[in-house]
Write an enzyme that holds these catalytic residues in place. Structure first.
Site, mmCIF file in Angstrom:
data_model
loop_
_atom_site.group_PDB
_atom_site.id
_atom_site.type_symbol
_atom_site.label_atom_id
_atom_site.label_comp_id
_atom_site.label_asym_id
_atom_site.label_seq_id
_atom_site.Cartn_x
_atom_site.Cartn_y
_atom_site.Cartn_z
ATOM 1 N N GLU A 82 12.493 35.248 25.487
ATOM 2 C CA GLU A 82 12.734 35.128 26.930
ATOM 3 C C GLU A 82 11.413 34.883 27.652
ATOM 4 O O GLU A 82 10.398 35.507 27.336
ATOM 5 C CB GLU A 82 13.374 36.407 27.488
ATOM 6 C CG GLU A 82 13.633 36.306 28.992
ATOM 7 C CD GLU A 82 14.248 37.562 29.573
ATOM 8 O OE1 GLU A 82 15.392 37.892 29.212
ATOM 9 O OE2 GLU A 82 13.575 38.221 30.384
ATOM 10 N N HIS A 137 19.298 31.481 32.753
ATOM 11 C CA HIS A 137 19.898 32.649 33.394
ATOM 12 C C HIS A 137 20.416 32.217 34.769
ATOM 13 O O HIS A 137 19.837 31.330 35.409
ATOM 14 C CB HIS A 137 18.864 33.764 33.599
ATOM 15 C CG HIS A 137 18.313 34.348 32.329
ATOM 16 N ND1 HIS A 137 17.863 35.643 32.242
ATOM 17 C CD2 HIS A 137 18.130 33.818 31.092
ATOM 18 C CE1 HIS A 137 17.433 35.895 31.011
ATOM 19 N NE2 HIS A 137 17.576 34.791 30.298
ATOM 20 N N TYR A 162 24.042 46.655 27.737
ATOM 21 C CA TYR A 162 23.124 47.769 27.988
ATOM 22 C C TYR A 162 23.343 48.885 26.972
ATOM 23 O O TYR A 162 24.269 49.703 27.141
ATOM 24 C CB TYR A 162 23.339 48.284 29.425
ATOM 25 C CG TYR A 162 23.107 47.180 30.441
ATOM 26 C CD1 TYR A 162 21.859 46.995 31.015
ATOM 27 C CD2 TYR A 162 24.125 46.278 30.758
ATOM 28 C CE1 TYR A 162 21.630 45.947 31.896
ATOM 29 C CE2 TYR A 162 23.908 45.224 31.633
ATOM 30 C CZ TYR A 162 22.650 45.067 32.197
ATOM 31 O OH TYR A 162 22.424 44.018 33.058
HETATM 32 P P1 FAD Z 1 27.675 43.309 35.578
HETATM 33 O O1 FAD Z 1 28.128 42.969 34.221
HETATM 34 O O2 FAD Z 1 28.451 42.784 36.728
HETATM 35 O O3 FAD Z 1 27.598 44.897 35.657
HETATM 36 C C1 FAD Z 1 26.966 45.547 36.757
HETATM 37 C C2 FAD Z 1 27.548 46.955 36.910
HETATM 38 O O4 FAD Z 1 28.906 46.860 37.360
HETATM 39 C C3 FAD Z 1 27.622 47.751 35.607
HETATM 40 O O5 FAD Z 1 27.404 49.100 35.934
HETATM 41 C C4 FAD Z 1 29.040 47.549 35.117
HETATM 42 O O6 FAD Z 1 29.510 48.621 34.305
HETATM 43 C C5 FAD Z 1 29.803 47.471 36.436
HETATM 44 N N1 FAD Z 1 30.973 46.584 36.348
HETATM 45 C C6 FAD Z 1 31.029 45.365 35.768
HETATM 46 N N2 FAD Z 1 32.260 44.840 35.913
HETATM 47 C C7 FAD Z 1 32.999 45.758 36.607
HETATM 48 C C8 FAD Z 1 34.337 45.798 37.091
HETATM 49 N N3 FAD Z 1 35.175 44.774 36.885
HETATM 50 N N4 FAD Z 1 34.732 46.889 37.793
HETATM 51 C C9 FAD Z 1 33.897 47.924 38.024
HETATM 52 N N5 FAD Z 1 32.605 47.933 37.589
HETATM 53 C C10 FAD Z 1 32.164 46.866 36.897
HETATM 54 N N6 FAD Z 1 18.341 39.896 36.655
HETATM 55 C C11 FAD Z 1 17.947 38.835 37.394
HETATM 56 O O7 FAD Z 1 17.885 38.913 38.621
HETATM 57 N N7 FAD Z 1 17.573 37.652 36.778
HETATM 58 C C12 FAD Z 1 17.614 37.489 35.444
HETATM 59 O O8 FAD Z 1 17.282 36.408 34.931
HETATM 60 C C13 FAD Z 1 18.035 38.594 34.641
HETATM 61 N N8 FAD Z 1 18.104 38.487 33.292
HETATM 62 C C14 FAD Z 1 18.587 39.542 32.558
HETATM 63 C C15 FAD Z 1 18.705 39.394 31.170
HETATM 64 C C16 FAD Z 1 19.175 40.440 30.387
HETATM 65 C C17 FAD Z 1 19.320 40.246 28.885
HETATM 66 C C18 FAD Z 1 19.532 41.682 30.999
HETATM 67 C C19 FAD Z 1 20.021 42.822 30.144
HETATM 68 C C20 FAD Z 1 19.418 41.842 32.382
HETATM 69 C C21 FAD Z 1 18.957 40.770 33.179
HETATM 70 N N9 FAD Z 1 18.838 40.876 34.549
HETATM 71 C C22 FAD Z 1 18.407 39.804 35.307
HETATM 72 C C23 FAD Z 1 19.162 42.152 35.235
HETATM 73 C C24 FAD Z 1 20.636 42.203 35.725
HETATM 74 O O9 FAD Z 1 20.832 41.235 36.725
HETATM 75 C C25 FAD Z 1 20.893 43.595 36.275
HETATM 76 O O10 FAD Z 1 20.892 44.539 35.232
HETATM 77 C C26 FAD Z 1 22.153 43.757 37.119
HETATM 78 O O11 FAD Z 1 22.101 45.025 37.758
HETATM 79 C C27 FAD Z 1 23.450 43.708 36.345
HETATM 80 O O12 FAD Z 1 23.769 42.456 35.937
HETATM 81 P P2 FAD Z 1 25.023 42.244 34.929
HETATM 82 O O13 FAD Z 1 25.217 40.814 34.789
HETATM 83 O O14 FAD Z 1 24.848 43.055 33.712
HETATM 84 O O15 FAD Z 1 26.177 42.887 35.852
#
Ligand code: FAD
Length: 289
Positions: free
Chosen positions: A17, A79, A146
């Protein structure tokens, strides 16, 4: 190149990354230096972050992914976060990606920023995944996971149930948040299997380079620091070279253990420091096949 297909061989894959360089650090031109170094470790693909670290709506992500594919002939994952994008914004970005031949997306919610109220079209990454898949089925979607639970999730079980929703909506490959205790990852992998999540899961490994920066990082992402790593950080906090040496060995140790425990893949958070990736891959090179 369909990233999900890379994992069909059953051999562990190694990916990297990077993030778009900040303007005050030389801007996009400096990415060539980073990629010149990283290409030597022969990654399966390189992903580039989007809008992270306050660097919102950064079109350079797409440009960098195009450079990775066109100039270095390495598959790229772009991303893409949805918290600050409307459906119209996403439509435009998807067109830009297609125009550059980029069909692999890591679909994320992103984190709401205090200075920019979230847009309302997408509440979760699963909404973005469904939207992209319904609009353009040729995109291959990866999603974040996570091992220690997302910091805002109610509990670790509901977090895995929410992860399953992302897979059900069309995510074909998962990349994990960084973690420092492999047992956390193995427990998570078991929970995923029980939940019926059957897509490849890459383990996110970050080589630590300073105590200050890793403490800031874990305070944001919720990863825990095991006692063994805490001792290293405390012992060498005033000796950056020794700290880096010890933490490279720590990352290699994690990776060897993951490989011997049949990990699908390892995603190295390079922090745009090719020398770190080169040193690590020099040691584990023979364990790739
Ligand atoms: P989600 O999958 O939407 O989850 C977010 C929260 O909501 C979680 O607690 C989940 O349990 C909950 N949730 C999900 N779906 C539901 C539902 N249907 N109902 C109720 N609760 C729900 N951030 C950036 O800004 N730019 C990047 O390029 C970036 N790259 C990343 C790469 C990796 C590999 C990782 C692990 C993280 C990255 N992040 C990045 C950080 C990420 O954007 C944050 O962790 C963010 O808070 C969550 O994103 P997510 O897509 O996992 O969210």
């Amino acid at each position: 190149m369909d990233i999900a297909k890379l994992f069909e061989t059953g051999k562990p894959r190694f990916s990297l990354e990077i993030f778009p360089p900040k303007t005050h650090q030389g801007g996009i031109e400096t990415i060539y230096e980073t990629l010149d170094g990283l290409k030597d470790v022969r990654p399966a693909f390189i992903s580039c972050t989007y809008g992270a670290g306050g660097n919102r709506a950064d079109s350079s992500t797409i440009e960098i992914c195009s450079i990775i594919q066109e100039r270095y002939n390495i598959p790229a994952i772009s991303h893409l976060t949805c918290v600050n994008n409307s459906k119209e914004d996403i439509d435009i970005i998807l067109e830009q990606l297609k125009a550059k031949g980029i069909y692999n997306i890591l679909a994320l919610r992103g984190d709401p920023k205090p200075d920019a109220p979230a847009k309302e079209d997408f509440a979760y990454a699963s909404d973005l995944i469904s939207y992209i898949k319904q609009r353009e089925s040729e995109f291959v979607i990866s999603a974040a996971c996570y091992p220690e639970g997302h910091p805002s999730s109610d509990d670790i079980v509901s977090d895995v149930i929410n992860l399953k929703k992302k897979v059900d909506c069309g995510a074909e490959h998962l990349i994990s948040q960084l973690f420092f205790d492999n047992e956390d990852f193995y427990r998570f992998r078991e929970r995923c299997a029980i939940a019926g999540i059957d897509v490849p899961i890459e383990a996110g490994i970050m080589p630590v380079t300073s105590k200050q920066s890793i403490m800031r990082m874990v305070s944001m992402c919720g990863a825990s620091i095991p006692a063994k790593l805490a001792k290293i950080l405390n012992r060498f906090e005033n000796d950056p070279t020794a700290l880096e040496e010890a933490c490279i060995v720590y990352a290699i140790d994690q990776m060897v253990d993951l490989i011997t425990n049949d990990v699908d893949g390892i995603h190295l958070y390079t922090m745009n420091k090719p020398y770190l990736a080169k040193r690590i891959f020099a040691v584990i090179d023979k364990m790739r096949s």
